[in-house]
Design an enzyme around this catalytic site. Structure first.
Site, PDB file in Angstrom:
ATOM      1  CG  LEU A  87      -1.846   1.311   1.432  1.00 37.53           C
ATOM      2  CD1 LEU A  87      -2.721   1.234   0.266  1.00 37.53           C
ATOM      3  CD2 LEU A  87      -2.733   1.136   2.597  1.00 37.53           C
ATOM      4  CG  ASP A  88      -0.584   4.773   0.149  1.00 38.54           C
ATOM      5  OD1 ASP A  88      -1.311   4.551  -1.182  1.00 38.54           O
ATOM      6  OD2 ASP A  88      -1.289   4.874   1.168  1.00 38.54           O
ATOM      7  CG  ASP A  89       6.627   0.821  -0.459  1.00 40.04           C
ATOM      8  OD1 ASP A  89       7.145   1.941  -0.276  1.00 40.04           O
ATOM      9  OD2 ASP A  89       7.076  -0.387  -0.094  1.00 40.04           O
TER      10      ASP A  89
END
Length: 275
Positions: free
Chosen positions: A218-220
């Site tokens: 996530l969000d990486d």
């Protein structure tokens, strides 16, 4: 083109274009010494090129194989079919629709998918098909299956998450991996709900937004574009939210444009952006 680095690659690539009668308009190269890789992005005019359009891709693939690398070929007159995912916030969706209609973003917005019905009238104003696919924890597999079917039936090449407040599963991304997302740049400091409120309480002096490719983490995912703006002690929470929306619009539009112009190369979990 991405291939193992060695002397003479710039000359070899330029020579290949010239040998086929091509005129190079733009050329960008980068050597990642740590990875031992050479990255190159070439634009050349098709007019006067010695190979017919349908023969260029096999020739490029053969060149990449000879250099021990991999290559992609794109034509600037192609308009990718794009789906935009949204929830209730309209600022990023409206910005992308306007930029696409004005010709600023070379894409066809074929579909908007949302998990709430709030933005349907906005899409109708732009003449864009709208599909509401509610998502709950219990129905997520079925909902994602429906979304994947919509992407396939509409010939979608790129999905853009314009403040879509749902996490796409690993199964979804394995079947449709080309997704761009936008979020505020407070992460990882202010995770979860009301990040602007907590940032205001901490007295932050700089806020921004990050646009990146979506991965299972996530969000990486690999970062494409980031924007920032200064804030001061005079700014209230509403000011931070307003400025934050501005940075989100700009970062997402820039990232989508860079992707559409094939100026982003992803390798080893990071990007090289030839802007």
């Amino acid at each position: 083109m991405i291939c193992p680095d060695r002397p003479g690659l710039v000359s070899e690539l330029a020579g290949w274009v010239a040998a086929n009668g091509g005129n190079i308009c733009h050329a960008d190269h980068h050597t990642d010494a740590g990875a031992g890789l050479f990255l190159s992005r070439l634009e050349w005019e098709q007019q006067g090129f010695g190979l017919p359009r349908e023969a260029i891709e096999p020739a490029v693939s053969a060149l990449a194989e000879r250099l021990g690398g991999e290559a992609q070929l794109h034509f600037s007159d192609d308009l990718p079919r794009v789906a935009i995912f949204a929830s209730k916030q309209s600022h990023c969706l409206l910005d992308l629709l306007w930029r696409a209609r004005s010709g600023e973003l070379p894409m066809q917005v074929a579909l908007v998918v949302a998990n709430h019905p709030d933005l349907e009238s906005l899409c109708q104003e732009f003449g864009v098909a709208f599909a509401c696919v509610p998502v709950t924890a219990a129905t997520k597999p079925e909902s994602e299956a429906r979304m994947l079917a919509l992407l396939e039936s509409n010939g979608i090449e790129l999905a853009v998450l314009a403040k879509y407040m749902q996490v796409l599963s690993a199964n979804f991304l394995s079947r449709f991996p080309t997704v761009i997302n936008i979020h505020h740049s407070f992460l990882p400091a202010f995770k979860g709900a009301q990040p602007y409120h907590r940032a205001w309480q901490r007295g932050v002096k700089l806020i921004g937004a990050t646009a990146h490719y979506v991965t299972e983490n996530l969000d990486d995912g690999p970062i494409i574009e980031q924007t920032t703006v200064h804030v001061s002690h005079r700014d209230e929470v509403d000011d931070l939210i307003r400025k934050g929306r501005d940075t989100e619009r700009l970062a997402l539009a820039r990232a989508v444009r860079l992707h559409l112009h094939r100026q982003v190369m992803v390798y080893r979990g990071r990007t090289a952006v030839f802007a």
